[in-house]
Design a protein around this motif. Sequence first.
Motif, PDB file in Angstrom:
ATOM      1  N   GLU A   8       0.790  -1.201  -0.096  1.00 58.22           N
ATOM      2  CA  GLU A   8      -0.075   0.051   0.032  1.00 58.22           C
ATOM      3  C   GLU A   8       0.928   1.192  -0.123  1.00 58.22           C
ATOM      4  O   GLU A   8       0.435   2.053  -0.509  1.00 58.22           O
TER       5      GLU A   8
ATOM      6  N   LEU B   7      -7.355  -3.192  -6.833  1.00 57.18           N
ATOM      7  CA  LEU B   7      -6.482  -2.016  -6.253  1.00 57.18           C
ATOM      8  C   LEU B   7      -7.119  -1.020  -5.821  1.00 57.18           C
ATOM      9  O   LEU B   7      -6.821  -0.377  -4.981  1.00 57.18           O
ATOM     10  N   VAL B   8      -8.411  -0.572  -6.296  1.00 56.62           N
ATOM     11  CA  VAL B   8      -9.205   0.264  -5.773  1.00 56.62           C
ATOM     12  C   VAL B   8      -9.486   0.171  -4.488  1.00 56.62           C
ATOM     13  O   VAL B   8      -9.445   0.954  -3.659  1.00 56.62           O
TER      14      VAL B   8
ATOM     15  N   LEU C 217       1.490   1.528  -3.357  1.00 59.49           N
ATOM     16  CA  LEU C 217       0.271   1.572  -4.330  1.00 59.49           C
ATOM     17  C   LEU C 217      -0.542   3.152  -4.403  1.00 59.49           C
ATOM     18  O   LEU C 217      -0.787   3.585  -5.269  1.00 59.49           O
ATOM     19  N   LEU C 218      -0.595   3.793  -3.198  1.00 53.48           N
ATOM     20  CA  LEU C 218      -1.294   4.800  -2.916  1.00 53.48           C
ATOM     21  C   LEU C 218      -0.904   6.031  -3.754  1.00 53.48           C
ATOM     22  O   LEU C 218      -1.640   6.630  -4.565  1.00 53.48           O
TER      23      LEU C 218
ATOM     24  N   ASP D  75      -6.675   0.660  -2.263  1.00 50.88           N
ATOM     25  CA  ASP D  75      -6.589   2.054  -1.978  1.00 50.88           C
ATOM     26  C   ASP D  75      -7.277   2.856  -1.143  1.00 50.88           C
ATOM     27  O   ASP D  75      -7.006   3.843  -0.326  1.00 50.88           O
ATOM     28  N   ASP D  76      -8.700   2.571  -1.228  1.00 49.44           N
ATOM     29  CA  ASP D  76      -9.677   3.162  -0.582  1.00 49.44           C
ATOM     30  C   ASP D  76      -9.515   2.513   1.127  1.00 49.44           C
ATOM     31  O   ASP D  76      -9.573   3.502   1.994  1.00 49.44           O
TER      32      ASP D  76
ATOM     33  N   MET E  40      -1.841   5.154  -7.307  1.00 48.86           N
ATOM     34  CA  MET E  40      -3.080   5.527  -7.518  1.00 48.86           C
ATOM     35  C   MET E  40      -3.410   7.145  -7.605  1.00 48.86           C
ATOM     36  O   MET E  40      -4.360   7.328  -8.669  1.00 48.86           O
TER      37      MET E  40
ATOM     38  N   ARG F 201      -6.169   4.577   2.402  1.00 51.90           N
ATOM     39  CA  ARG F 201      -6.345   6.104   2.381  1.00 51.90           C
ATOM     40  C   ARG F 201      -7.316   6.457   3.551  1.00 51.90           C
ATOM     41  O   ARG F 201      -7.439   7.811   3.979  1.00 51.90           O
TER      42      ARG F 201
END
Length: 214
Positions: A166, A189-190, A169-170, A193-194, A173, A197
């Motif tokens: 992560e 992946l979404v 990844l963040l 990310d959610d 994204m 975050r």
Amino acid sequence: MKLVLHGYFRSGTSYRTRLALNWKGVEYQYVAVNLATGEQHSDAYKALNPQGLVPALEVDGQVLTQSVSILEWIEEAFPQRPLLPNDPMDRARVRAFAAAIGCDIHPLQNLRILKKARALSGDDAEAGLAWARHWISLGFEALEKLAEQADGQNGFIFGNGPSLAEIYLLPQMFNARRFGVDLTPYPRLVAADDAARALPEFERAAPENQPDAV
């Protein structure tokens, strides 16, 4: 221990470093380096980092550069809230996911490369964006499959909390959204990310929450 992070709010590598420091609960001073105006090429900054890149992390007067090395140092110097699992095979999988971003996606769409791609296309701004979208989408196709095969829980990719996956990844994204990448084909992946975050430590590291955000 006094830490001073030299970075730029929208830099993916600076974002990674903020995420790791915040997750570990490490206090640091933030010094903005404006990449848009070329401050990274100044003599003063190059005295810290001869490459003229961000981030640079001062640790009691010593300087660390390159986010990969900085993140390894953070993990070793502050073992609390680890970003890598204990099992060697699991650690290798997390590192591979992170490297797919750090080595294969991010370098092809950072500021220097995008400027060169735009210049080679006759200063066509859309050509530069198309270049970035191509490489991000190609990389995300593979990452989505890796995420599907992983053992993540609560939305995360590996395990039941954030990992180095992560951390990498963040920022990627964030860039994908900036460049207009269609994220519909990458639900895993979404979701990661959610989930990441939403953590307050990660929210504080977001580009829009930095003092130099414009």
